[in-house]
Design an enzyme around this catalytic site. Structure first.
Site, PDB file in Angstrom:
ATOM      1  N   GLU A  55       0.817  -1.224   0.000  1.00  0.00           N
ATOM      2  CA  GLU A  55       0.000   0.000   0.000  1.00  0.00           C
ATOM      3  C   GLU A  55       0.847   1.268   0.000  1.00  0.00           C
ATOM      4  OE1 GLU A  55      -0.656  -2.615   1.944  1.00  0.00           O
ATOM      5  OE2 GLU A  55      -2.682  -3.229   1.388  1.00  0.00           O
ATOM      6  N   HIS A 124     -11.735  -5.039   9.745  1.00  0.00           N
ATOM      7  CA  HIS A 124     -12.211  -4.708   8.400  1.00  0.00           C
ATOM      8  C   HIS A 124     -13.564  -4.009   8.438  1.00  0.00           C
ATOM      9  CE1 HIS A 124      -9.385  -8.060   7.909  1.00  0.00           C
ATOM     10  NE2 HIS A 124      -9.136  -7.597   6.706  1.00  0.00           N
TER      11      HIS A 124
END
Lengths: 322, 342
Positions: A55, A124
């Site tokens: 990322e 999440h």
């Protein structure tokens, strides 16, 4: 108009801009792995690439490409994955235009789902929007309808600044009417999803639907709720909210994040400061309980704001004040 | 692949740029006593790295881009940025290259190809790869020079970016200036390769790209090694990692002693932390700037008198830069609200 699921509407917005502007790139993990991928087939590997699970590099590369004149869209899937690269999101992308005295612009879009309260447990499911809302130089978009998903994505790609595009995961398969052809939704213009004269609710993402559900219940009791969806929280259309509160005199802010990490709390503070004379009652907040989102279904439902808690807050705000 | 050696004119140009960088940094240093308080925050000097900077950028062509770190005074000077605008920026003045919004750590000059500098160690490495992706798509043979220190090679951003740059064959040259110290620790204390006696360039093997270690105090050696990497990148063959070994001749940065004065550069960490005065003095004896001057004079490329004239010319240029910066007004207060969004 076509009926499209929310996720397809986002893609439609990306397609609209990639067809229009050869400088738009689209990349991220798990996409463009074969030549048959719809974006690869149409735009080629110069512009559409799969990345490793990196990322920091993904977002950093987007920043460099943007400074060099391109318009990258990074598929990050989940907002939490931005946390891995928080430096790039918060302390790189939005800083360069300013620190260079306006010499560069950094037009990029970070596409990230959030709030997946469907058994995804603690890592999440976060509602992280407020983390990005107050960063000067960043814009933050939170669509709640399929039409806005397309139009706000297209506007995000055309914007000359870094944009965090937060789409709620529980809206992914929700269908909605989506305009055909070129569709743009301006930033900084809130949508009034329901008009009402008694109480103003401000909500974003999935909470907009819950607020509308609560409003329907309350209408049966004779309480008319106005539901405002800011659509972009940076820039924030405070005027529409203040105008509504001037009419209703009562405000309930609904936010899926824990109390001190909400967009709603910031909006409540703004209304308290700039709309105090309109208020007939103290502002109430409906938030997630202050815990990590639990896995077990009834516990998860207990933690996340639901229609019953919104209804309860509206009844209370109606009973308090003058 | 054979590269042409730099001509006499090019070597004189290299020396000129090295002298300009050195003089600029000396003037930044002197400012702490000449004009106490005019420089705020933290400044990081490039003295000792001049040969590496100039040798690498001798291959820079119009359309190329360079990105670097907070130790960023040297590159724009070599790329043609006006030192007056640089010094004014370091003093936070209206005539600064970044309008006083960035300061010493964020010098940027897009018009001359110096695209950006991050103050976070390693964070700028992926930015260079992104600019290289843009160059790759444009297919004009443009390349990106990515400068960082040895400390940055311990960051995830370094490893993630080298992996992708190699996979995608991006036209980027990673120039790691290894000055032996990461702020106040030695490389051997925090780098597994260094601790094992290996060159840091060996990290390139993990990412299937050439990795070369070069004496960064010799501009001609750097120019040759970087030249091969640039040719490779322009030909679409992908990135390279150059480990350029230099010795930082100043401390990591100036001393910050809130609430204010005096701010100054202390002695190098080799002395203040490790008590290795001899190591530092040996580095001073090998100072790349007088060494290259001596080499050009000895080889007859430059006369002693011409070299002295060059020194005087550069000193005058930087004196003007300091006086310009000191005289430049502070930016209008409302300008602090500009340039947040494009």
């Amino acid at each position: 108009m076509a009926q499209l699921p929310f996720i397809a509407a986002i893609d439609a917005g990306i397609h609209q801009e990639m067809r229009r502007d050869p400088n738009v790139l689209y990349f991220g993990q798990n996409l463009a792995t074969t030549e048959n991928h719809e974006f690869v087939a149409e735009y080629g590997h110069d512009r559409v690439r799969v990345t490793p699970i990196s990322e920091t590099a993904e977002i950093g590369i987007a920043i460099g490409a943007a400074m060099a004149g391109l318009r990258p869209v990074v598929e990050l899937y989940m907002a939490e994955f931005m946390l891995v690269a928080m430096d790039q999101v918060v302390n790189e992308a939005p800083r360069f235009r300013y620190m260079t005295g306006g010499q560069v612009k950094v037009p990029l879009v970070l596409k990230a789902g959030f709030g997946f309260a469907a058994g995804w447990a603690g890592q999440h499911t976060g509602s992280l929007t407020a983390l990005f809302m107050g960063v000067p130089g960043l814009k933050v978009v939170v669509p709640s309808t399929a039409a806005d998903a397309k139009g706000l994505m297209a506007t995000a790609i055309r914007d000359d600044n870094p944009v965090v595009f937060m789409h709620h995961y529980l809206l992914t398969l929700e269908h909605g009417e989506v305009p055909d052809g070129e569709h743009l939704v301006p930033f900084g213009v809130a949508a009034v999803r329901r008009t009402g004269s008694d109480v103003t609710i401000v909500a974003t993402g999935w909470m907009v639907n819950r607020a509308l559900g609560a409003a329907a219940t309350l209408a049966a009791e004779g309480i008319e709720v106005e539901v405002i969806d800011p659509r972009t929280v940076a820039p924030l259309d405070l005027d529409t909210i203040l105008t509504s509160v001037a009419k209703t005199g009562r405000l309930v802010v609904v936010d899926q994040a824990p109390r001190h990490a909400t967009v709603g709390g910031i909006i409540a503070a703004d209304v308290a400061e700039f709309g105090f004379s309109s208020l007939k009652a103290p502002i109430l907040q409906v938030n997630a309980r202050d815990v990590t989102v639990p896995y077990s279904e009834p516990l998860e439902a207990y933690v996340i704001p639901d229609e019953a808690r919104i209804v309860d807050a509206v009844r209370r705000v109606m009973q308090s004040g003058g | 692949m054979s590269l042409q050696s730099p001509s006499s004119e090019q070597q004189i140009e290299m020396l000129t740029q090295m002298l300009r960088i050195r003089e600029f940094e000396e003037r930044v240093k002197r400012t702490f006593t000449e004009y106490p308080g005019v420089i705020r925050g933290h400044t990081h000097l490039a003295d000792g790295a001049e040969a590496s900077i100039v040798g690498a950028l001798s291959h820079f062509k119009k359309g190329d881009a360079a990105l670097a770190t907070y130790r960023c005074h040297g590159y724009p000077l070599a790329l043609g940025t006006d030192p007056k605008a640089m010094m004014a920026e370091i003093l936070g003045r209206a005539d600064g290259i970044c309008k006083g919004l960035g300061g010493s750590m964020h010098l940027t000059d897009v018009a001359n190809g110096f695209l950006g500098t991050s103050g976070i160690v390693g964070a700028g490495i992926p930015h260079a790869a992104g600019a290289a992706w843009a160059a790759q798509i444009r297919k004009k043979g443009e390349v990106v020079f990515c400068f960082f220190g040895d400390g940055a090679s311990k960051q995830g951003a370094f490893h993630e970016t080298l992996n992708i740059a190699s996979l995608w064959k991006l036209p980027v040259i990673f120039v790691m200036e290894n000055n032996g110290y990461n702020v106040v620790t030695t490389s051997e204390q925090e780098d597994a390769n260094a601790a094992a006696g290996q060159p840091l360039a060996i990290k390139a093997t993990s990412y299937v790209m050439p990795g070369v270690t070069v004496d960064g105090t010799d501009p001609l050696a750097v120019a040759e090694v970087v030249g091969h990497a640039v040719a490779r990148a322009r030909a679409g063959e992908g990135p390279s990692l150059i480990e350029s070994k230099v010795y930082r001749l100043s401390a990591h940065g100036n001393i910050i002693a809130p609430p204010g004065v005096p701010l100054h550069y202390p002695e190098h960490e080799a002395i203040t932390v490790f008590g290795k005065r001899e190591e530092y003095e040996a580095a001073l004896r090998g100072d790349p700037v007088p060494r290259f001057r001596g080499k050009l004079v000895q080889s007859g490329i430059l006369s002693g008198a011409a070299a002295d004239a060059l020194n005087a010319q550069v000193a005058a240029e930087m004196d003007v830069a300091v006086k310009f910066a000191v005289a430049s007004p502070f930016p209008a207060l409302e300008s602090a609200l500009d340039n947040v969004y494009a």
